[in-house]
Design a protein around this motif. Structure first.
Motif, mmCIF file in Angstrom:
data_model
loop_
_atom_site.group_PDB
_atom_site.id
_atom_site.type_symbol
_atom_site.label_atom_id
_atom_site.label_comp_id
_atom_site.label_asym_id
_atom_site.label_seq_id
_atom_site.Cartn_x
_atom_site.Cartn_y
_atom_site.Cartn_z
ATOM 1 N N ASN A 155 25.243 -70.354 31.446
ATOM 2 C CA ASN A 155 23.843 -70.281 31.710
ATOM 3 C C ASN A 155 23.406 -69.768 33.065
ATOM 4 O O ASN A 155 22.332 -69.774 33.408
ATOM 5 N N ILE A 156 24.358 -69.508 33.753
ATOM 6 C CA ILE A 156 24.258 -69.258 35.501
ATOM 7 C C ILE A 156 24.262 -67.699 35.602
ATOM 8 O O ILE A 156 23.493 -67.104 36.119
ATOM 9 N N ASN A 271 16.621 -53.713 38.170
ATOM 10 C CA ASN A 271 16.541 -54.652 39.064
ATOM 11 C C ASN A 271 15.626 -55.727 38.578
ATOM 12 O O ASN A 271 14.413 -55.751 38.169
ATOM 13 N N TYR A 272 15.953 -56.894 38.997
ATOM 14 C CA TYR A 272 15.413 -58.206 38.718
ATOM 15 C C TYR A 272 15.848 -59.226 39.991
ATOM 16 O O TYR A 272 16.742 -59.573 40.185
ATOM 17 N N THR A 287 19.908 -64.506 35.534
ATOM 18 C CA THR A 287 20.701 -64.107 36.755
ATOM 19 C C THR A 287 19.771 -62.997 37.328
ATOM 20 O O THR A 287 19.243 -62.089 36.737
ATOM 21 N N LEU A 288 19.826 -63.226 38.795
ATOM 22 C CA LEU A 288 19.291 -61.836 39.554
ATOM 23 C C LEU A 288 20.273 -60.619 39.456
ATOM 24 O O LEU A 288 21.532 -60.825 39.675
ATOM 25 N N GLN A 289 19.597 -59.209 39.289
ATOM 26 C CA GLN A 289 20.594 -58.387 39.105
ATOM 27 C C GLN A 289 20.107 -56.999 39.750
ATOM 28 O O GLN A 289 18.799 -56.893 39.811
ATOM 29 N N ASP A 290 21.044 -56.277 40.351
ATOM 30 C CA ASP A 290 20.713 -55.085 40.748
ATOM 31 C C ASP A 290 21.665 -54.161 40.293
ATOM 32 O O ASP A 290 22.802 -54.285 40.723
#
Length: 750
Positions: A155-156, A271-272, A287-290
């Protein structure tokens, strides 16, 4: 006088022949088709298109002609041509996908063969299918393939794997151009880094394929076939944004290097960076993503016309999820909880056809994967290197179509977990043989066997048998049976072993998993009187595991227990795909799967966790010609899954509800080379927290600082912890991302 008239007529005729030219371009989906066949029936003349898809006939007499064009795997077309003067006549063709299901595939038998002639059922999905629901990577794109489910495992951090027919991700082998370079660490951390921009097509084989591909191909395999430089557009760009703040960009470039080489370069950036917490647990919903991925493929033109290609890819990702106040300064500490993952990966793969009279192909690949992950205050640092070389000899002798092969796999793995005291280095040599015997146009059998040697597990033998009965051109029956094996790499594959507070218990030395499989496939196709095409394909399967390594969440809620299976496991089911194409512009692709995945130990039968009993997918498309508008409605539906609870007091549901993700897209394509698309994802705004008091257990105390235990280590209920839980993010069966809109633009320069 008559002689003078005759001479003038011949002179004028020769001028006509010298000046009358018939030429054109053959393409598909906007891309030129080199090596397409062009036949001028009346003159018995034939040619093939050049690297730009162009053809030309010169010095043609005046008259009427039938022009036929064809390309393997695409619908043939014809045109009636009238040459009535001395001008140049230009005729262009845009060949469409062959809805007779006659595409050329390579995955089932390691050699090119049309789907109808393949003894092994192979499903083919092209970029046009995935464009119906645009996504940033292959992992997400597969959500609309029947019987294939991208499964989130946390979930994380939102890492995941790909299930085929209910089997966990490690049972699925993912190939790129036939090379098994997506394995081990990349099955968890690398799938989101494969951009859609490099896709030529995806071929899927369901069921064991270990006799050809070795370990990991137990549940099936997915072969991602990349674009060929000579047929790719000169430049392409595809970018979209969502109202959640996601941004995706795909760029493609093609160039010729001298007269003997062409190169294709693809770049993907995603990117988020917008933390959202709609379920109000103080944890990021997504999840934050680059992420960046760079791909390059070279094709070299040889005088012998034999194949020589090289490709490479570099992938880097920085992703994190956790408490909203988490920053990089908290990485690895126990003050604020976060799961931070840095992935660096590069890949090299190539194919070289030997300069011999016999058809011999050398394929090779090498990957280097560096993993730097932290789950709260638990680090997971791992390195994996995989080298692979394979030599095949394709030989036809009468009715026998033989394939001999040898392969060598090098594996290096090292991490900081107790499971790897010293670095693990393994060399796995293999031999395999396949004989496809054609008894008649209707009957064909395939015999295959593979031998592998693993220093830890000794000799491994995997046989294979397939039979195809072509009743007629519209009815085909296939029967396949074989064995599968898989060597378990626990910490590289089981994400749940690293995150959360459950203790990981390995009770014994884990042996290889072994399975026996049989499946029956029936393909039916027909055309209706009004011109519609309908294709129906149904497969029933049965897989029996003599050993299966599955995480045990039930025996002790504070532990994840791994051991060899003391009994057996079975996955069985039936799956149907229906393709319908109507003359009015309506297209339907519908799939449904019924299955049961279970294990039996001590005479107790249990359903496997996170496995649905039924699922369905659909893609409904309609073309509104006057408006230059395409409408795509896609979606999936999944039945209840058994979920991992943390004890008798856990208030969360032990089974998920039936749930569905549905999407709609509108594509406007009036302008040359440009497509503008927009739509809505997750129309029903479904998320797994609906109907549950919470998803992440103990989100308010992620380091279990306030959990109380008894003398035997069992969690005790308290005022602060009334359900006697520990922190755990493994209760996950679907995406946490709700409804969102998207807008994008595609540009293609042919």
């Amino acid at each position: 006088m008559k002689n003078l008239i005759l001479v003038l007529s011949l002179f004028i005729g020769s001028l006509s022949m010298g000046q009358t030219i018939l030429k054109g371009t053959i393409s598909t989906d906007g891309n030129p088709l080199p090596m397409a066949n062009v036949v001028l029936k009346k003159m018995n003349k034939a040619t093939i298109t050049d690297e730009n898809g162009k053809f030309e006939f010169k010095n043609l007499p005046l008259g009427n002609y039938d022009l036929h064009v064809s390309y393997t795997g695409l619908q043939s077309e014809r045109a009636s041509i009238s040459l009535s003067d001395t001008t140049i006549v230009v005729v262009d063709f845009n060949l469409k996908a062959n809805h007779s299901l006659d595409e050329v595939v390579v995955t089932g038998t390691l050699k090119p063969v049309t789907r109808l002639e393949s003894a092994v059922p192979v499903e083919v999905y092209k970029p046009s299918f995935f464009k119906k629901n645009p996504t940033a990577n292959v992992f997400d794109a597969l959500q609309n393939v029947n019987g294939v489910r991208p499964q989130l495992n946390c979930n994380i951090c939102n890492t995941g794997d790909i299930h085929i027919n209910g089997l966990e991700g490690p049972y699925t082998l993912v190939l790129i151009d036939g090379m098994p370079i997506v394995s081990g660490l990349s099955t968890v951390y690398g799938l989101s880094g494969i951009p859609n921009s490099l896709l030529e097509r995806i071929e899927i084989v369901k069921g064991p394929a270990s006799s050809l591909y070795g370990s990991e191909a137990v549940g099936g395999l997915i072969n991602i076939i990349t674009k060929k430089p000579y047929s790719a557009p000169v430049f392409s760009a595809d970018s979209f944004v969502t109202d959640w703040g996601e941004f995706n960009l795909d760029l493609g470039f093609k160039a010729n290097v001298g007269k003997t080489a062409s190169v294709l370069t693809g770049v993907n950036y995603f990117n988020y960076s917008n933390p959202i917490d709609n379920n109000h647990d103080n944890f990021t919903d997504v999840t934050l993503q680059d992420r960046v991925s760079v791909f390059q493929k070279w094709n070299f033109e040889r005088k012998s016309k034999k194949l020589f290609s090289l490709a490479g890819r570099y992938f880097y990702e920085d992703r994190w999820g956790g408490e909203l106040q988490w920053e990089k300064k908290y990485r690895g500490g126990d003050e604020v909880y976060g799961e931070s993952i840095y992935t660096k990966r590069w890949e090299l793969l190539g194919a070289y056809e030997l300069p011999t009279v016999e058809k011999m192909l050398l394929s090779f690949s090498y990957t280097d994967h560096d993993q730097n992950s932290v789950y709260g205050n638990t680090p997971y640092l791992a390195q994996q290197r995989i080298g692979f070389g394979q030599l095949t000899w394709d030989k036809k002798l009468g009715t026998h179509d033989l394939l001999f092969g040898t392969a060598l796999r090098y594996q290096y793995y090292n991490d900081n977990t107790p499971a790897t005291i010293i670095e693990d280095i393994n060399w796995i040599p293999s031999l395999f043989v396949q004989d496809e015997i054609t008894f008649s146009d209707k009957h064909k059998i395939l015999l295959g066997a593979r031998y592998d040697y693993n220093k830890n597990h000794g000799n491994i033998f995997t046989p294979r048998f397939a039979y195809k009965w072509k009743v007629n051109d519209k009815n085909i029956i296939r029967f396949n049976t074989g064995t599968g094996f898989r060597i378990v790499n626990l910490f590289t594959e089981e994400h749940a072993a690293l995150t959360g507070s459950r203790d990981v218990i390995v009770l014994e030395t884990l042996k290889p998993e072994r399975s026996y499989n049989a499946n029956l496939n029936y393909l039916k196709k027909f055309h209706t009187k009004n011109g519609a095409f309908i294709g129906i394909e149904t497969t029933a399967w049965y897989t029996y595991f003599t050993n299966s390594i599955l995480p045990d969440y039930d025996t002790n809620p504070n532990q994840i227990i791994y051991k060899n299976l003391d009994g057996y496991a079975v996955t069985t089911g039936i799956s149907t795909n229906v393709d319908m194409i109507f003359g009015n512009g309506l297209k339907l692709i519908v799939g449904a799967t019924l299955m049961e995945v279970s294990k039996k130990e001590n005479n107790i039968k249990t359903q496997q966790i996170l496995t649905e009993k039924f699922s369905g997918t659909w893609a409904i498309s309609y073309r509104v010609n006057p408006l230059f508008l395409d409408i795509d409605y896609t979606g999936n539906v999944y039945g209840p899954m058994r979920l991992p609870l943390l004890g008798d007091l856990d208030p969360r549901k032990d089974y998920s509800p039936t749930w569905s993700i549905q999407n709609i897209q509108f594509t406007f394509n009036k302008f040359k080379n440009i497509e503008i698309y927009t739509g809505i994802k997750n129309l029903l705004n479904w998320t797994p927290n609906k109907g549950n008091p919470f998803i992440i257990a103990r989100a308010s105390d992620p380091f279990d600082k306030n959990v109380q235990y008894d003398t035997e280590g069992n969690v005790q209920a308290s005022a602060d912890n009334p359900y006697a839980l520990t922190f755990d993010p493994s209760y996950v069966y679907g995406p946490n991302q709700g409804i969102r809109s998207f807008f994008g633009v595609r540009y293609t320069l042919k």
